[in-house]
Design an enzyme around this catalytic site. Structure first.
Site, PDB file in Angstrom:
ATOM      1  N   HIS A  44      69.471  11.601 -81.755  1.00 20.41           N
ATOM      2  CA  HIS A  44      70.325  12.704 -81.300  1.00 20.41           C
ATOM      3  C   HIS A  44      71.648  12.676 -82.063  1.00 20.41           C
ATOM      4  O   HIS A  44      72.716  12.497 -81.478  1.00 20.41           O
ATOM      5  CB  HIS A  44      70.582  12.608 -79.806  1.00 20.41           C
ATOM      6  N   HIS A  65      64.019  21.104 -70.421  1.00 22.29           N
ATOM      7  CA  HIS A  65      65.470  21.017 -70.238  1.00 22.29           C
ATOM      8  C   HIS A  65      66.190  21.815 -71.308  1.00 22.29           C
ATOM      9  O   HIS A  65      65.695  21.992 -72.411  1.00 22.29           O
ATOM     10  CB  HIS A  65      65.991  19.585 -70.162  1.00 22.29           C
ATOM     11  N   GLU A  87      61.363  18.879 -77.526  1.00 21.11           N
ATOM     12  CA  GLU A  87      61.088  17.438 -77.671  1.00 21.11           C
ATOM     13  C   GLU A  87      59.632  17.107 -77.334  1.00 21.11           C
ATOM     14  O   GLU A  87      59.093  16.094 -77.788  1.00 21.11           O
ATOM     15  CB  GLU A  87      62.018  16.615 -76.765  1.00 21.11           C
ATOM     16  N   HIS A  98      63.395  10.693 -71.882  1.00 22.07           N
ATOM     17  CA  HIS A  98      64.308   9.640 -72.354  1.00 22.07           C
ATOM     18  C   HIS A  98      65.771   9.943 -71.995  1.00 22.07           C
ATOM     19  O   HIS A  98      66.685   9.530 -72.703  1.00 22.07           O
ATOM     20  CB  HIS A  98      64.130   9.443 -73.874  1.00 22.07           C
TER      21      HIS A  98
HETATM   22  C1  DHB Z   1      69.800  14.940 -71.486  1.00 22.02           C
HETATM   23  C2  DHB Z   1      68.448  14.848 -71.817  1.00 22.02           C
HETATM   24  C3  DHB Z   1      68.061  14.476 -73.094  1.00 22.02           C
HETATM   25  O1  DHB Z   1      66.770  14.400 -73.523  1.00 22.02           O
HETATM   26  C4  DHB Z   1      69.019  14.150 -74.029  1.00 22.02           C
HETATM   27  O2  DHB Z   1      68.615  13.692 -75.218  1.00 22.02           O
HETATM   28  C5  DHB Z   1      70.373  14.253 -73.728  1.00 22.02           C
HETATM   29  C6  DHB Z   1      70.762  14.657 -72.438  1.00 22.02           C
HETATM   30  C7  DHB Z   1      70.235  15.317 -70.115  1.00 22.02           C
HETATM   31  O3  DHB Z   1      69.400  15.645 -69.276  1.00 22.02           O
HETATM   32  O4  DHB Z   1      71.417  15.241 -69.831  1.00 22.02           O
HETATM   33 FE    FE Z   2      66.694  14.038 -75.892  1.00 22.28          FE
END
Ligand code: DHB
Ligand code: FE
Length: 280
Positions: A59, A193, A240, A12
């Site tokens: 978030h 990530h 996540e 997302h």
């Molecule tokens: C990013 C990815 C995410 O899932 C998020 O909630 C905020 C930022 C990113 O890759 O920048």
């Molecule tokens: Fe996220």
């Protein structure tokens, strides 16, 4: 009787929403991301859910550190877009399905899952980016959406096993609703990530592809992955991925993989996407 026909897993990443909203989706960097969703847009137009249950995390947009529900179900009639970073996206308001949402609250709580009931809430990229990826840029979203928010931002998040079991309870809830509805469950977030600290930018394609395999063939194995393994292997925001297990728990033990896509990177994140169908 309502039934769950399929599950959709997708990252997302907020920059995906910004790329769409700012007209950049045709740029080479983004074109290869959106290419992975061409099949999906056709698939969902054909399979037309009556309701989407969308598992996502806020978030720190609607919630803050003041109140942190582990699992929360949106029972409101409407949810306005909000966001950090780029600000609220110029997308249609999300129309809920209060009747089914309240039924899910009742069924899961009496089934011993302590769901928080939310009657007023805004929704951020965690929810709106998956809608854009699947439905494109319509004037109005084509069906009601029930937000199911999961805390994966503030330690301790729920375990993958708890999420998987909640998915099973979600299925019992849907199947005990006496309207004839085709329900599709979305599990969002991930894949690997990490957005901050010395390991910012971490991506682990091996872990991600193994997780995609497990989502199709062996979700019970995935449900046993401890938090520390997510952190170590998939980065701090890789946690996540436990939300995908709610979607998977709501499906049959055996599913058909209708679509799979993996792409690195979008912003700081490995993009993963699956469409899994229940037997009819
Ligand atoms: C990013 C990815 C995410 O899932 C998020 O909630 C905020 C930022 C990113 O890759 O920048
Ligand atoms: Fe996220």
């Amino acid at each position: 009787m309502a039934r769950i026909s399929a599950g959709v897993a997708t990252s997302h990443v907020p920059a995906i929403g910004a790329a769409l909203d700012l007209g950049k989706s045709g740029e080479p960097y983004w074109r290869s991301v959106f290419a992975g969703y061409e099949f999906s847009k056709a698939w969902i137009a054909k399979n037309r859910p009556d309701v989407v249950i969308l598992v996502y995390n806020d978030h720190a947009s609607a919630f803050s550190l003041e109140i942190i529900p582990t699992f929360a179900i949106g029972c409101a009639a409407e949810f306005a877009p909000t966001d950090e970073g780029w600000g609220p996206r110029p997308v249609p308001p999300v129309i809920g399905h209060p009747e089914l949402a309240w039924h899910i609250a009742q069924s899961t709580i009496l089934d011993e899952f302590d769901m928080t009931i939310i009657n007023a809430m805004t929704v951020d990229h965690g929810l709106t980016v998956p809608l854009s990826l699947m439905f494109g840029q319509p004037q109005a979203w084509p069906c009601p959406v029930i937000p199911l928010a999961v805390n994966v931002v503030q330690y301790p998040p729920p375990t993958g096993h708890r999420c998987y079991m909640l998915g099973q309870a979600l299925r019992r809830a849907v199947e005990s609703f006496d309207q004839d509805l085709n329900v599709v469950v979305f599990g969002t977030g991930g894949m690997s990530h990490q957005l901050q600290g010395p390991r910012a930018g971490l991506i682990n394609a091996k872990f991600d592809n193994d997780f995609l395999d497990g989502m199709v063939n062996d979700p019970v194995r995935l449900s046993k992955i401890p938090h520390l393994d997510y952190m170590r292997e998939a980065g701090s925001e890789g946690i996540e991925l436990v939300m995908w297990l709610i979607m998977r728990g709501a499906l049959d033990a055996q599913v058909r993989q209708a679509h799979r896509f993996y792409h690195v990177p979008a912003s700081n994140t490995a993009v993963g996407h699956l469409i899994l169908e229940n037997a009819r």
